[in-house]
Scaffold this active site. Structure first.
Site, PDB file in Angstrom:
ATOM      1  CE  LYS A   1      -3.622  -2.021   2.259  1.00  0.00           C
ATOM      2  NZ  LYS A   1      -4.671  -2.797   3.309  1.00  0.00           N
TER       3      LYS A   1
ATOM      4  CD  GLN B   1      -3.771  -4.346   6.084  1.00  0.00           C
ATOM      5  OE1 GLN B   1      -4.105  -3.583   5.536  1.00  0.00           O
ATOM      6  NE2 GLN B   1      -4.226  -4.713   6.157  1.00  0.00           N
TER       7      GLN B   1
ATOM      8  CG  ASP C   1     -10.041  -0.039   4.542  1.00  0.00           C
ATOM      9  OD1 ASP C   1      -9.253  -0.304   3.145  1.00  0.00           O
ATOM     10  OD2 ASP C   1      -8.907  -0.575   6.401  1.00  0.00           O
TER      11      ASP C   1
END
Ligand code: NDP
Length: 284
Positions: A53, A97, A120
């Site tokens: 990422k 994460q 997200d």
């Protein structure tokens, strides 16, 4: 033999377009879109995802921060780290994460990210918006799948779409996006009776269960489009999907490989969301 849907190629084109828009945005506003990623603990797969990422972010011209915290981090420490990031003007998008170490409350952490920075799209506000078709942020993996279908000119309208898996991050939002694209959608899960009978009806079959090579050729209709979201390690430790690629690709009309399929698209859609977050902040 099925057409192989090349996620790498589709993602590369999409990322080049995002990089161009990031440059234009910066030129116009003087603001570099910024993404912060928080990772807690040493989970090897998560470490790889976060590195990828960060790399993708930098390549597309974003400002990027990665906050690495120990596996012993307490809830208070993580929330105060998020507070600090929230108040940093350089940061427009925040991602924690997952999965988090067991002692941390994942739901509370997700809810601590302001919805307008939740790239997200896991916050309840954003999942609710997805339900009503307001995509302030796109759910990254399902949106990546839709982008692949669009790129391949696969029209969802009126198609029998079967999604195997009902997680909040993949299965459910995937079903919503297919529904909004006018598919006739069925969601399957571990309690589905006679799974093969349902999957064999699918014109478009999306599989997100996390079991290596679980979907075999007898579970797939001739000429179906098969999208494999799974990311597993097989007995030899090699990355593989939820679909028995060798056998199913003999029967499907199109199929995504693992690796080189949905995974690269997920990160691409994250970049799209990070740019949107910066654009929304600039409008305010
Ligand atoms: P979860 O474990 O949260 O959900 C798995 C789902 O699969 C559940 O709904 C479960 O049903 C269902 N399931 C499990 N076994 C069966 C079975 N035998 N028959 C039918 N359904 C079954 O996983 P995620 O959704 O988070 O991830 C799924 C896979 O996708 C994983 O391999 C993950 O690594 C991968 N992934 C890939 C991404 C990418 O970018 N390519 C991004 C995110 C995930 P039930 O609800 O009844 O338990």
């Amino acid at each position: 033999m099925a057409h192989i849907i090349d996620g790498k190629k589709i993602a590369a084109e999409a990322r080049a377009d995002i990089a161009r828009r990031v440059g234009e945005f910066e030129e116009k506003t003087g603001i570099k879109p910024g993404l912060a990623v928080v990772i807690v603990g040493e989970d090897p797969a998560s470490q790889v995802y976060v590195r990828n990422k960060e790399k993708a972010c930098i390549e597309a011209g974003f400002y990027s921060e990665v906050h690495r915290m120990s596996a012993e981090t307490t809830m208070d420490e993580l929330l105060s780290k998020l507070d600090e990031i929230k108040n940093n003007d350089k940061i427009h998008g925040i991602l924690v994460q997952l999965p988090l170490p067991k002692h941390l409350d994942e739901k509370a952490v997700i809810e601590a990210i302001p919805p307008e920075k939740d790239v997200d799209a896991f916050h309840a506000v954003n999942t609710g918006k997805i339900m009503i078709g307001d995509y302030s942020f796109l759910p990254c993996t399902p949106a990546g799948v839709m982008k692949m279908l669009e790129y391949e000119n696969i029209d969802v309208t009126g198609k029998e779409c079967v999604v195997v898996g009902r997680s909040n991050i993949v299965g459910k939002p995937m079903a919503m996006l297919l529904l909004h694209a006018n598919g006739t959608v069925t969601i399957c899960h571990s309690r589905t009776k006679d799974l093969a009978e349902v999957t064999r009806r699918a014109d478009i079959l999306v599989v997100a269960i996390g079991k290596a090579n679980f979907i075999t050729a007898d579970m797939v209709k001739e000429c179906a489009v098969v999208i494999d979201v799974g990311m597993n390690r097989n007995a030899e430790g090699k990355l593989c999907g939820d679909v028995d690629f060798a056998a199913v690709s003999e029967k499907a009309s199109a199929i995504t490989p693992v690796p080189g399929g949905v995974g690269v698209m997920t990160i691409t859609m994250l970049l799209e969301n990070a740019l949107r977050a910066a654009e929304m902040a600039a409008k305010k």
